[in-house]
Design a protein around this motif. Sequence first.
Motif, PDB file in Angstrom:
ATOM      1  N   GLN A 239       0.843  -1.192   0.000  1.00 33.47           N
ATOM      2  CA  GLN A 239       0.000   0.000   0.000  1.00 33.47           C
ATOM      3  C   GLN A 239       0.882   1.247   0.000  1.00 33.47           C
ATOM      4  O   GLN A 239       2.016   1.211   0.441  1.00 33.47           O
ATOM      5  CB  GLN A 239      -0.921   0.031   1.229  1.00 33.47           C
ATOM      6  CG  GLN A 239      -1.837  -1.174   1.367  1.00 33.47           C
ATOM      7  CD  GLN A 239      -1.204  -2.314   2.137  1.00 33.47           C
ATOM      8  OE1 GLN A 239      -0.522  -2.093   3.147  1.00 33.47           O
ATOM      9  NE2 GLN A 239      -1.398  -3.545   1.671  1.00 33.47           N
ATOM     10  N   GLU A 240       0.323   2.332  -0.478  1.00 36.66           N
ATOM     11  CA  GLU A 240       1.012   3.623  -0.590  1.00 36.66           C
ATOM     12  C   GLU A 240       2.310   3.498  -1.382  1.00 36.66           C
ATOM     13  O   GLU A 240       3.390   3.858  -0.896  1.00 36.66           O
ATOM     14  CB  GLU A 240       1.280   4.216   0.800  1.00 36.66           C
ATOM     15  CG  GLU A 240       0.052   4.867   1.420  1.00 36.66           C
ATOM     16  CD  GLU A 240       0.394   5.938   2.421  1.00 36.66           C
ATOM     17  OE1 GLU A 240       0.470   7.121   2.015  1.00 36.66           O
ATOM     18  OE2 GLU A 240       0.592   5.608   3.595  1.00 36.66           O
ATOM     19  N   THR A 241       2.201   3.007  -2.595  1.00 41.29           N
ATOM     20  CA  THR A 241       3.366   2.977  -3.478  1.00 41.29           C
ATOM     21  C   THR A 241       3.783   4.391  -3.879  1.00 41.29           C
ATOM     22  O   THR A 241       4.934   4.637  -4.209  1.00 41.29           O
ATOM     23  CB  THR A 241       3.057   2.171  -4.747  1.00 41.29           C
ATOM     24  OG1 THR A 241       1.971   2.791  -5.458  1.00 41.29           O
ATOM     25  CG2 THR A 241       2.690   0.726  -4.406  1.00 41.29           C
ATOM     26  N   LYS A 242       2.814   5.315  -3.898  1.00 46.81           N
ATOM     27  CA  LYS A 242       3.030   6.739  -4.187  1.00 46.81           C
ATOM     28  C   LYS A 242       3.536   6.986  -5.601  1.00 46.81           C
ATOM     29  O   LYS A 242       4.239   7.974  -5.851  1.00 46.81           O
ATOM     30  CB  LYS A 242       3.982   7.351  -3.156  1.00 46.81           C
ATOM     31  CG  LYS A 242       3.415   7.349  -1.743  1.00 46.81           C
ATOM     32  CD  LYS A 242       4.269   8.163  -0.787  1.00 46.81           C
ATOM     33  CE  LYS A 242       3.614   8.222   0.584  1.00 46.81           C
ATOM     34  NZ  LYS A 242       4.364   9.089   1.519  1.00 46.81           N
ATOM     35  N   VAL A 243       3.170   6.091  -6.526  1.00 47.96           N
ATOM     36  CA  VAL A 243       3.518   6.291  -7.936  1.00 47.96           C
ATOM     37  C   VAL A 243       2.319   5.880  -8.784  1.00 47.96           C
ATOM     38  O   VAL A 243       1.456   5.118  -8.351  1.00 47.96           O
ATOM     39  CB  VAL A 243       4.753   5.460  -8.355  1.00 47.96           C
ATOM     40  CG1 VAL A 243       6.006   5.957  -7.657  1.00 47.96           C
ATOM     41  CG2 VAL A 243       4.534   3.978  -8.069  1.00 47.96           C
ATOM     42  N   GLU A 244       2.273   6.400 -10.006  1.00 46.19           N
ATOM     43  CA  GLU A 244       1.184   6.026 -10.919  1.00 46.19           C
ATOM     44  C   GLU A 244       1.374   4.621 -11.449  1.00 46.19           C
ATOM     45  O   GLU A 244       0.420   3.850 -11.567  1.00 46.19           O
ATOM     46  CB  GLU A 244       1.113   7.026 -12.075  1.00 46.19           C
ATOM     47  CG  GLU A 244       0.610   8.411 -11.662  1.00 46.19           C
ATOM     48  CD  GLU A 244       0.352   9.298 -12.866  1.00 46.19           C
ATOM     49  OE1 GLU A 244       0.461   8.798 -14.004  1.00 46.19           O
ATOM     50  OE2 GLU A 244       0.028  10.478 -12.654  1.00 46.19           O
ATOM     51  N   VAL A 245       2.613   4.275 -11.781  1.00 49.34           N
ATOM     52  CA  VAL A 245       2.922   2.940 -12.291  1.00 49.34           C
ATOM     53  C   VAL A 245       4.193   2.453 -11.596  1.00 49.34           C
ATOM     54  O   VAL A 245       5.192   3.176 -11.533  1.00 49.34           O
ATOM     55  CB  VAL A 245       3.132   2.938 -13.819  1.00 49.34           C
ATOM     56  CG1 VAL A 245       3.501   1.538 -14.295  1.00 49.34           C
ATOM     57  CG2 VAL A 245       1.885   3.429 -14.535  1.00 49.34           C
ATOM     58  N   VAL A 246       4.152   1.243 -11.080  1.00 56.27           N
ATOM     59  CA  VAL A 246       5.341   0.654 -10.466  1.00 56.27           C
ATOM     60  C   VAL A 246       6.130  -0.062 -11.557  1.00 56.27           C
ATOM     61  O   VAL A 246       5.643  -1.025 -12.150  1.00 56.27           O
ATOM     62  CB  VAL A 246       4.956  -0.352  -9.360  1.00 56.27           C
ATOM     63  CG1 VAL A 246       6.226  -0.891  -8.689  1.00 56.27           C
ATOM     64  CG2 VAL A 246       4.048   0.291  -8.325  1.00 56.27           C
ATOM     65  N   PRO A 247       7.354   0.379 -11.872  1.00 54.78           N
ATOM     66  CA  PRO A 247       8.140  -0.270 -12.920  1.00 54.78           C
ATOM     67  C   PRO A 247       8.495  -1.710 -12.562  1.00 54.78           C
ATOM     68  O   PRO A 247       8.644  -2.055 -11.380  1.00 54.78           O
ATOM     69  CB  PRO A 247       9.405   0.593 -13.013  1.00 54.78           C
ATOM     70  CG  PRO A 247       9.079   1.866 -12.300  1.00 54.78           C
ATOM     71  CD  PRO A 247       8.064   1.514 -11.274  1.00 54.78           C
ATOM     72  N   SER A 248       8.645  -2.539 -13.568  1.00 54.99           N
ATOM     73  CA  SER A 248       8.997  -3.935 -13.343  1.00 54.99           C
ATOM     74  C   SER A 248      10.331  -4.066 -12.618  1.00 54.99           C
ATOM     75  O   SER A 248      10.513  -4.954 -11.781  1.00 54.99           O
ATOM     76  CB  SER A 248       9.064  -4.669 -14.683  1.00 54.99           C
ATOM     77  OG  SER A 248       9.457  -6.009 -14.508  1.00 54.99           O
ATOM     78  N   SER A 249      11.271  -3.174 -12.922  1.00 55.93           N
ATOM     79  CA  SER A 249      12.580  -3.223 -12.267  1.00 55.93           C
ATOM     80  C   SER A 249      12.461  -2.952 -10.768  1.00 55.93           C
ATOM     81  O   SER A 249      13.187  -3.543  -9.961  1.00 55.93           O
ATOM     82  CB  SER A 249      13.517  -2.189 -12.895  1.00 55.93           C
ATOM     83  OG  SER A 249      12.965  -0.886 -12.802  1.00 55.93           O
ATOM     84  N   CYS A 250      11.525  -2.086 -10.402  1.00 58.06           N
ATOM     85  CA  CYS A 250      11.298  -1.788  -8.989  1.00 58.06           C
ATOM     86  C   CYS A 250      10.688  -2.997  -8.281  1.00 58.06           C
ATOM     87  O   CYS A 250      11.092  -3.357  -7.174  1.00 58.06           O
ATOM     88  CB  CYS A 250      10.390  -0.569  -8.853  1.00 58.06           C
ATOM     89  SG  CYS A 250      10.057  -0.086  -7.149  1.00 58.06           S
ATOM     90  N   VAL A 251       9.710  -3.642  -8.940  1.00 58.60           N
ATOM     91  CA  VAL A 251       9.092  -4.841  -8.372  1.00 58.60           C
ATOM     92  C   VAL A 251      10.141  -5.927  -8.174  1.00 58.60           C
ATOM     93  O   VAL A 251      10.160  -6.614  -7.145  1.00 58.60           O
ATOM     94  CB  VAL A 251       7.949  -5.348  -9.275  1.00 58.60           C
ATOM     95  CG1 VAL A 251       7.364  -6.644  -8.730  1.00 58.60           C
ATOM     96  CG2 VAL A 251       6.867  -4.297  -9.411  1.00 58.60           C
ATOM     97  N   ALA A 252      11.021  -6.088  -9.148  1.00 58.52           N
ATOM     98  CA  ALA A 252      12.066  -7.110  -9.062  1.00 58.52           C
ATOM     99  C   ALA A 252      12.973  -6.882  -7.864  1.00 58.52           C
ATOM    100  O   ALA A 252      13.439  -7.847  -7.231  1.00 58.52           O
ATOM    101  CB  ALA A 252      12.881  -7.119 -10.351  1.00 58.52           C
ATOM    102  N   SER A 253      13.216  -5.613  -7.504  1.00 60.79           N
ATOM    103  CA  SER A 253      14.084  -5.327  -6.361  1.00 60.79           C
ATOM    104  C   SER A 253      13.427  -5.736  -5.045  1.00 60.79           C
ATOM    105  O   SER A 253      14.108  -6.072  -4.079  1.00 60.79           O
ATOM    106  CB  SER A 253      14.447  -3.837  -6.334  1.00 60.79           C
ATOM    107  OG  SER A 253      13.298  -3.033  -6.097  1.00 60.79           O
TER     108      SER A 253
END
Length: 309
Positions: free
Chosen positions: A35-49
Amino acid sequence: MNLMSFNVRGVYGGAKASWIKEIRNSNKISVIALQETKVEVVPSSCVASFWGKGKFEYACSASVGLPGGLAWIWDPNVLKIESVVQNRCYLVIKGFVIGSGDPINLVNIYAPQNSAAKLQLWNEISSFIDPDVGKWVLAGDFNVVRSSDERKHSKFKPVCAENFNNFIFNNGLLEYPMQGRKFTCVRDNGKKLSKLERFLVCPEFFNKWPSACVRVLPNKYSDHCPIILILVDLNFGPRPFRVYNSWIGKPGFEETVKGALEGFEFFDPPDTCLTAKFARIRSALKIWRDEFLAKEKETESSAPKDMEG
């Protein structure tokens, strides 16, 4: 399949991602709700981290301005997701558990602060929770407590708690007891404490995993604590007590059940009260069972044996 929920307060930050990845690996987490990612789209590279090694799939809904934003991340070897419902305050993924084929619906929630807006959210979620389409799990930051003892040094709003408890009760949702910590949100250097995060599940889910537990982990990089729902049997206490049909009608059974509830005082919320009632009955029936079986064994040993001809 173990689940994790965390108000991440922004997905960017290497230390934060490494910390979540470590929690996922050490607790064998298959599904993460942020919750509260604070972005419009979460990039795949960010999810991978956040996820680390291994395959993953994810879905997200955009934040509106700076606050908000939701994401689900899951292991495609555990879940097959067939549809996604995006909303400012909730993110629903629907599919089935691979292997068992059980249909499952996961709802990630970040509730608004406003009381009227929260009530509107509860009504909207209630409109699509349907037990006929599979099991339901609701996770996230509900921004409300169920009773005054779930807050410390912060204002308790009885109307908000009543609306939330009615939402839980009317949808037949259940909550596993929390272990580790009583509060999930820590503010003002530990002065203000609240239980804002939780997992709510449908009865079918609860009945399949009655031994599951929810653990609250220490907060780090956020004023919210991660919570994890562990579905495997990790021996966090005795297995649920079972009542067999053969016991009903036995001497003392009915009297034991009635006696266990003598003097019991009802309290809110209703599901917690019901759990307490079952616990009293279970404890009494354990004693009755042991005594009954001991008497049966004594009767069998003292009975005359047939003479062999």
